[in-house]
Design a protein around this motif. Structure first.
Motif, PDB file in Angstrom:
ATOM      1  N   ILE A 117       0.844  -1.206   0.000  1.00  0.00           N
ATOM      2  CA  ILE A 117       0.000   0.000   0.000  1.00  0.00           C
ATOM      3  C   ILE A 117       0.879   1.256   0.000  1.00  0.00           C
ATOM      4  CG2 ILE A 117      -1.651   1.326   1.368  1.00  0.00           C
ATOM      5  CD1 ILE A 117      -2.763  -1.395   2.346  1.00  0.00           C
ATOM      6  N   ALA A 118       1.946   1.237   0.822  1.00  0.00           N
ATOM      7  CA  ALA A 118       2.834   2.398   0.891  1.00  0.00           C
ATOM      8  C   ALA A 118       3.477   2.685  -0.460  1.00  0.00           C
ATOM      9  CB  ALA A 118       3.907   2.165   1.950  1.00  0.00           C
ATOM     10  N   GLU A 119       3.822   1.637  -1.156  1.00  0.00           N
ATOM     11  CA  GLU A 119       4.449   1.804  -2.466  1.00  0.00           C
ATOM     12  C   GLU A 119       3.490   2.465  -3.447  1.00  0.00           C
ATOM     13  OE1 GLU A 119       7.496   1.808  -5.129  1.00  0.00           O
ATOM     14  OE2 GLU A 119       7.589   1.179  -3.018  1.00  0.00           O
ATOM     15  N   GLU A 120       2.189   2.076  -3.396  1.00  0.00           N
ATOM     16  CA  GLU A 120       1.203   2.664  -4.297  1.00  0.00           C
ATOM     17  C   GLU A 120       0.920   4.108  -3.918  1.00  0.00           C
ATOM     18  OE1 GLU A 120       0.098   1.446  -7.056  1.00  0.00           O
ATOM     19  OE2 GLU A 120       1.227  -0.424  -6.751  1.00  0.00           O
ATOM     20  N   VAL A 121       0.937   4.401  -2.607  1.00  0.00           N
ATOM     21  CA  VAL A 121       0.709   5.790  -2.164  1.00  0.00           C
ATOM     22  C   VAL A 121       1.837   6.687  -2.659  1.00  0.00           C
ATOM     23  CG1 VAL A 121       0.569   7.321  -0.148  1.00  0.00           C
ATOM     24  CG2 VAL A 121      -0.686   5.149  -0.182  1.00  0.00           C
ATOM     25  N   LYS A 122       3.078   6.171  -2.579  1.00  0.00           N
ATOM     26  CA  LYS A 122       4.218   6.950  -3.045  1.00  0.00           C
ATOM     27  C   LYS A 122       4.093   7.296  -4.528  1.00  0.00           C
ATOM     28  CE  LYS A 122       7.642   5.091   0.171  1.00  0.00           C
ATOM     29  NZ  LYS A 122       8.884   4.289   0.270  1.00  0.00           N
ATOM     30  N   LYS A 123       3.438   6.426  -5.274  1.00  0.00           N
ATOM     31  CA  LYS A 123       3.298   6.637  -6.706  1.00  0.00           C
ATOM     32  C   LYS A 123       2.190   7.659  -7.036  1.00  0.00           C
ATOM     33  CE  LYS A 123       4.774   1.933  -7.942  1.00  0.00           C
ATOM     34  NZ  LYS A 123       4.338   0.677  -8.581  1.00  0.00           N
ATOM     35  N   SER A 124       1.362   8.035  -6.047  1.00  0.00           N
ATOM     36  CA  SER A 124       0.186   8.898  -6.298  1.00  0.00           C
ATOM     37  C   SER A 124       0.632  10.342  -6.614  1.00  0.00           C
ATOM     38  CB  SER A 124      -0.734   8.902  -5.084  1.00  0.00           C
ATOM     39  OG  SER A 124      -1.177   7.584  -4.815  1.00  0.00           O
ATOM     40  N   THR A 125      -0.171  11.052  -7.456  1.00  0.00           N
ATOM     41  CA  THR A 125       0.080  12.458  -7.799  1.00  0.00           C
ATOM     42  C   THR A 125      -0.511  13.349  -6.731  1.00  0.00           C
ATOM     43  OG1 THR A 125      -1.961  12.613  -9.042  1.00  0.00           O
ATOM     44  CG2 THR A 125      -0.003  11.860 -10.247  1.00  0.00           C
ATOM     45  N   LYS A 126      -0.161  14.646  -6.820  1.00  0.00           N
ATOM     46  CA  LYS A 126      -0.682  15.622  -5.858  1.00  0.00           C
ATOM     47  C   LYS A 126      -2.188  15.692  -5.943  1.00  0.00           C
ATOM     48  CE  LYS A 126      -0.300  20.505  -4.573  1.00  0.00           C
ATOM     49  NZ  LYS A 126       0.351  21.821  -4.892  1.00  0.00           N
ATOM     50  N   GLU A 127      -2.730  15.657  -7.163  1.00  0.00           N
ATOM     51  CA  GLU A 127      -4.169  15.720  -7.326  1.00  0.00           C
ATOM     52  C   GLU A 127      -4.847  14.513  -6.675  1.00  0.00           C
ATOM     53  OE1 GLU A 127      -1.976  16.054  -9.673  1.00  0.00           O
ATOM     54  OE2 GLU A 127      -2.153  18.175 -10.242  1.00  0.00           O
ATOM     55  N   GLU A 128      -4.232  13.284  -6.806  1.00  0.00           N
ATOM     56  CA  GLU A 128      -4.822  12.066  -6.211  1.00  0.00           C
ATOM     57  C   GLU A 128      -4.812  12.140  -4.697  1.00  0.00           C
ATOM     58  OE1 GLU A 128      -3.923   8.582  -9.497  1.00  0.00           O
ATOM     59  OE2 GLU A 128      -2.323   9.178  -8.123  1.00  0.00           O
ATOM     60  N   LEU A 129      -3.744  12.769  -4.123  1.00  0.00           N
ATOM     61  CA  LEU A 129      -3.668  12.905  -2.673  1.00  0.00           C
ATOM     62  C   LEU A 129      -4.723  13.885  -2.184  1.00  0.00           C
ATOM     63  CD1 LEU A 129       0.210  12.988  -2.161  1.00  0.00           C
ATOM     64  CD2 LEU A 129      -1.350  11.158  -1.487  1.00  0.00           C
ATOM     65  N   GLU A 130      -4.884  15.017  -2.906  1.00  0.00           N
ATOM     66  CA  GLU A 130      -5.890  16.005  -2.504  1.00  0.00           C
ATOM     67  C   GLU A 130      -7.284  15.418  -2.634  1.00  0.00           C
ATOM     68  OE1 GLU A 130      -5.102  19.283  -5.056  1.00  0.00           O
ATOM     69  OE2 GLU A 130      -3.433  20.056  -3.834  1.00  0.00           O
TER      70      GLU A 130
END
Length: 824
Positions: A796-809
C-alpha cells in the motif's frame, strides 16, 4: 572320692583336648597325603577350597572332608570342568592318623556332585585323565600312601551329563541319589545298593526322545576290586513304574570293559508297559483299561574298547492289545508293535533300528507303519512307510481331546526310502518318496482359536521332488480361500533344516482380515495386559514361498477392499509384497515393499505406495497416518492421490512408530473442499465470511519429505477460497505444526472494513490483490492463526508513493466529506 573325680576330670579333659587337637595336628599331614595321592594318579587340574577333620561327626572315627572340589581337564579341555562337588567326606580310624605310610578308605560320602563327560567329534574324551605309565613299570601296591576298600557309598544330589558330539547324543541324569553298604571278604565286597534318578533325559540329533522319566534301582552287587569284576545278584530297575530285572556282570581288567548284562520285563502285559509313559503325561492314562501282551528285553554282551562296542540286542513288543478310556464310547483295538534294536560286536555304524510292525485301529479305520534305520554313523539309511485312515469323529470318541472339537476324514499313504547323503546332495535319483492324502469335511475348533477351521476338501500328492497341494477349499469364520500349488526341497527342509520352497495360487471370494488377525484366542492366564493385541510375527529364515493372490473382496478395520491381485513372497526372513493391487477407499492402491522380522518384535518395513483417487472422508476414518498428519481432512471432501516411498518400524500391534518414519513423496488433490473449518474461520477478518463457509481448494500437487517422523512440505501454489496462495511448512512428529500460507487476496473479496479503508487511500485503484501472510501454528487439533500484514503495508505504501498531488488532494477531500457525514 575326690581322687576318682579328679581322675575322671583329667580323662575328660584329655579326651576333649584330643578331639580338638587331633584334627589340628594331623590336618596338614592328611592334606599332603590327599594331594600327593591325587597328583600321582590324575593328569588334570585339581582344586579344593578347604580340607576339614572332625572327631565328633563320626566318633570314634575321624571324618576327613574335602570342600568345593573341582577337576578340570588340560589342553583342549582346560575350560571344561569334568567333576565338581560341594563336599567329599570319608571316615578314618585313629590308627590311620598315626600311620604315616597308609590310609584306608572304606566309606565315602559325596554331596552336590556334577559330572560332565564329553566325547568330541574327533574321538577325544575329557575323562582320560589317568597319568600315563610305561608298560614295563610294575606298580608296588604295598608302597601306596592310600588304599581303597569301600564298604559304604553315599551320593546326594548328583547331576551327570554325557555329550557325544560324534553321534550328537546327550544323556543326562538329574538329581540322583545313591546308597550302598557292603560286607568285605578279602578283596571282595558285597553291596546292597539303592539308587534313584529324579529325571533321565536322552537327546539325539537335537531331538528329545526321553524326558521326565524316573529311574530307580534295588540291587545286590558283588565287587572284586582285585580283578575289577562286578556282578549283579538279585536286582531290579524301574523306568517310572515299569519294573525290569537286571542280571549279569561287567569287568574292567585294564583300559577296556567287558559286558554281559541282561534286562527283562518280569510281567509281559500291555498295562505294565504303559508305565514307560513319562510322569508328566501319566494323568492322561487315568481311567484307562488296557489288555494284551507286551514286553521289553535287552542284552549287552562283549568288549568296549575305543571304537569297538559290545553286541546289543533289544526288543519291545505288543501283541493283541487294546486300550479304552472308561468314559469314552470307542476303543483303540488290534494294537501291535514289534521293535528291535540290534548291533553285533564292533563299530556303532552297525547299529540297526527296526519297527517291523506297528498297527492300531478304531472301528474299521486302521493305521499301519514300518521303519528301518541303518548305518547311523557313516550315512544313515532310512526305509519307512505309513498307510491308514483316520476318522476324527471316532478318534475323538476314543482319546480325550481336551476341549478340541474335531471331525472329518483323513486317508492316505506315504513311503520314504533313501540316505541322508542323498538328501543333503539333493540327489533325488537315490531317494524314493511316494504318497497320497485326501482330506474331507475336516472341522477343527479349539479354545486356542476364536473361529472354527473347516476344510471341505483337499488332496496332497508326494513324490521325490515335491509335495503337490490341490483343491484345498477351506473356511474360517466369514473368510474362505482355495489353495493350489506345490512345495519343493521338502526332504532337505524336514531332515536337514534347509530351505523349503513353494509356489501357490491363493483365491478367495471374501477375507475378513480383522477376524484372521485375531484368530488366536487371548490367553486369559497372562498376568500382564497390554492395550494393543500383539500381532507382529516372525518370518522364518528357511522359507522361500510365493503366493499369487486373487481376492475378490476383503475387509480390514472397517475398510472394504476389493480386487486384490499380486504377489506375496516369503523369503530371507522377509514378507515381500510385489505389485499388490487393490481397490479401496473409493480408489486404487498399489503396494511394493518388505516387512522384515525383528528379534525385538518391532518389524522393519520399506514400502513404495501408490494411491489413486482415495475418497478423503473415508480415507481419514480408515488410515491412522492420515489422522496423525492431516486432521483437517476430518472436515474435507474430495479425492487425493499420492506416491510415497518410506521406511521405518512397527510396534507389536503392527502400528507404525512415528519417530522411525523416513521417506519422500507427493500428494495431489481433486475437487478438495474444506467444510466449516475452525482454522479458516479465523481469517474471516480479511476475507469475506461467505467465502469461508465451504472453502474450495484448487487441485494441486505438493512434494514432501519425512524425516524421523517430521513431515516437511515443499512450497506449492494453489487457490484457496478463490485466492492465490503459496503453502509451505512442517507438521512435526509431536503433532504440532508450523505452516505458512502466503495469500494474494482479491480486492473484491476483502472484508468491508478493509475494502472501505483502502478506498480512501490514493493509488488503491491500482491494487487488484493484497499480500497477506497467515501463520498456522500450535497443536494439530486446535491450531492458532496469526496474520502477517507487513507485505500488505509495504504494498500500500508503495502505491501511495506513486500517487500524484491531485490524487492525494482528492483522497483527503473524500476523507473530509466522510467526516462531515459522520458529525452532521
Amino acid at each position: 572320692m575326690k581322687k576318682v573325680l579328679l581322675i575322671i576330670t583329667i580323662i575328660f579333659v584329655v579326651l576333649i583336648g584330643s578331639a580338638v587337637l587331633i584334627p589340628v595336628l594331623f590336618k596338614d599331614t592328611l592334606m599332603e597325603k590327599v594331594k600327593t595321592a591325587i597328583n600321582k594318579n590324575v593328569n588334570a587340574t585339581v582344586e579344593f577350597n578347604d580340607f576339614n577333620l572332625s572327631l565328633f561327626k563320626a566318633f570314634p572315627k575321624v571324618q576327613a572332608e574335602i570342600v568345593d572340589l573341582s577337576i578340570t581337564g588340560k589342553d583342549q579341555f582346560q575350560t571344561d570342568t569334568l567333576f565338581s562337588a560341594g563336599s567329599i567326606a570319608t571316615n578314618l580310624s585313629l590308627s590311620d592318623l598315626f600311620n604315616a605310610n597308609d590310609l584306608k578308605i572304606s566309606s565315602i560320602l559325596i554331596d552336590k556332585a556334577n559330572i560332565n563327560l564329553l566325547s568330541t567329534a574327533d574321538g577325544l574324551v575329557n575323562w582320560d585323565i589317568a597319568m600315563p605309565t610305561e608298560e614295563e613299570t610294575t606298580v608296588d601296591t604295598t608302597q601306596s600312601d592310600m588304599a581303597i576298600s569301600l564298604q559304604s557309598i553315599e551320593v546326594r544330589g548328583l547331576n551327570l551329563t554325557y555329550n557325544d558330539e560324534a553321534t550328537t547324543t546327550i544323556v543326562q541324569l538329574k538329581d540322583a541319589n545313591l546308597d550302598a553298604s557292603g560286607e568285605v571278604e578279602g578283596t571282595i565286597t558285597r553291596f546292597k545298593l539303592d539308587a534313584e534318578v529324579g529325571e533321565f533325559v536322552l537327546n539325539y540329533d537335537s531331538t528329545q526322545y526321553i524326558a521326565n522319566t524316573v529311574l530307580k534301582a534295588n540291587s545286590e552287587l558283588t565287587a572284586d576290586y582285585d580283578k575289577m569284576v562286578f556282578e549283579f545278584g538279585e536286582s531290579r530297575l524301574y523306568l517310572n513304574d515299569l519294573p525290569l530285572d537286571l542280571s549279569g556282570r561287567f569287568e574292567m581288567p585294564s583300559d577296556s570293559m567287558y559286558f554281559d548284562l541282561q534286562l527283562k520285563q518280569p510281567e509281559s502285559s500291555f498295562k505294565t508297559l504303559l508305565a514307560l509313559v513319562p510322569k508328566d503325561y501319566q494323568s492322561y492314562l487315568d481311567g484307562v483299561t488296557a489288555n494284551g501282551d507286551a514286553g521289553f528285553e535287552a542284552s549287552v554282551k562283549g568288549w568296549f574298547y575305543e571304537e569297538d562296542y559290545p553286541e546289543i540286542n533289544a526288543r519291545l513288543y505288543i501283541k493283541n492289545a487294546d486300550l479304552k478310556y472308561q468314559d469314552l464310547p470307542e476303543k483303540i483295538s488290534a494294537i501291535a508293535l514289534e521293535t528291535a534294536i540290534t548291533k553285533p560286536q564292533g563299530d556303532l555304524d552297525l547299529l540297526k533300528v527296526e519297527i517291523s510292525k506297528a498297527h492300531a485301529q478304531i472301528r474299521e479305520n486302521p493305521i499301519d507303519m514300518h521303519l528301518l534305520l541303518t548305518t547311523p554313523m557313516s550315512d544313515m539309511a532310512f526305509d519307512a512307510a505309513l498307510n491308514g485312515k483316520i476318522d476324527f469323529s471316532t478318534l475323538a470318541g476314543a482319546i480325550p481331546m481336551d476341549s478340541i472339537d474335531l471331525s472329518g476324514v483323513l486317508a492316505g499313504n506315504l513311503s520314504l526310502k533313501g540316505t541322508m547323503s542323498a538328501v543333503e546332495a539333493e540327489d533325488f535319483t537315490k531317494i524314493t518318496s511316494n504318497g497320497n492324502f485326501t482330506f474331507s469335511n475336516i472341522h477343527v475348533q479349539t479354545p486356542q482359536i476364536t473361529k472354527p477351521f473347516e476344510l471341505s476338501s483337499g488332496t496332497v500328492k508326494i513324490n521325490n521332488q515335491e509335495i503337490a497341494v490341490s483343491s484345498f477349499a477351506a473356511k474360517t469364520g466369514s473368510s474362505d480361500f482355495t489353495l493350489n500349488g506345490k512345495l519343493s526341497n521338502y526332504l532337505p527342509y524336514f531332515l536337514n533344516d534347509q530351505t523349503l520352497r513353494g509356489d501357490f495360487n491363493l483365491q478367495s471370494n471374501y477375507l475378513n482380515l480383522d477376524e484372521l488377525s485375531s484368530l488366536m484366542a487371548e490367553d486369559t492366564t497372562t498376568t500382564t495386559a497390554t492395550s494393543d493385541s500383539v500381532i507382529a510375527f516372525q518370518v522364518p529364515g528357511n522359507l522361500d514361498l510365493t503366493f499369487r493372490s486373487k481376492i475378490a473382496k476383503a475387509s480390514f478395520d472397517q475398510m472394504d477392499i476389493s480386487n486384490i491381485d499380486g504377489l506375496i513372497v516369503v523369503k530371507n526372513k522377509m514378507l515381500q509384497l510385489q505389485k499388490l493391487d487393490m481397490n479401496m477407499l473409493g480408489g486404487e492402491l498399489t503396494i511394493d515393499g518388505n516387512y522384515i522380522s525383528s528379534e525385538k518384535n518391532q518389524p522393519d518395513f520399506d514400502f513404495n505406495v501408490q494411491i489413486n483417487s482415495f475418497d478423503i472422508p473415508v480415507a481419514y476414518q480408515s488410515i491412522g497416518t492420515m489422522q496423525h498428519y492431516m486432521p483437517i481432512a476430518a472436515k474435507s471432501t474430495g479425492k487425493i492421490s499420492s506416491q510415497i516411498k518410506f521406511k521405518g518400524k512397527m510396534n507389536e500391534s503392527l502400528s507404525i512408530i512415528p519417530t522411525s518414519l523416513n521417506g519422500n513423496g507427493f500428494l495431489s488433490t481433486q475437487n478438495l473442499q474444506i467444510v466449516d473449518s475452525p482454522t479458516f474461520d479465523q481469517v474471516k477478518n480479511f476475507i469475506k465470511s461467505e467465502k469461508l463457509k465451504n472453502v474450495k481448494v484448487e487441485d494441486f500437487t505438493s512434494k514432501f519429505r519425512l524425516e524421523n517422523g517430521n513431515l516437511l512440505v515443499d512450497p506449492f501454489q494453489t487457490n484457496i477460497a478463490d485466492q492465490e496462495v503459496t503453502v509451505s511448512g512442517q507438521v512435526l512428529v509431536d503433532q504440532t505444526l508450523d505452516m505458512d500460507l502466503a495469500f494474494k487476496v482479491n480486492k473484491d473479496d476483502l472484508t468491508g472494513d478493509i475494502s472501505n479503508a483502502l478506498s480512501f487511500l490514493p493509488g488503491s485503484s491500482n491494487i487488484s490483490k493484497l499480500d497477506i501472510g497467515v501463520g498456522v501454528t500450535g497443536e494439530l487439533s486446535s491450531p492458532k492463526v496469526s496474520l502477517d500484514l507487513s507485505k500488505a503495508k509495504d504494498q500500500i505504501a508503495e502505491e501511495v508513493k506513486k500517487s500524484t498531488k491531485e490524487e492525494l488532494e482528492k483522497s483527503a477531500k473524500k476523507i473530509g466529506d466522510e467526516l462531515k457525514k459522520l458529525f452532521k
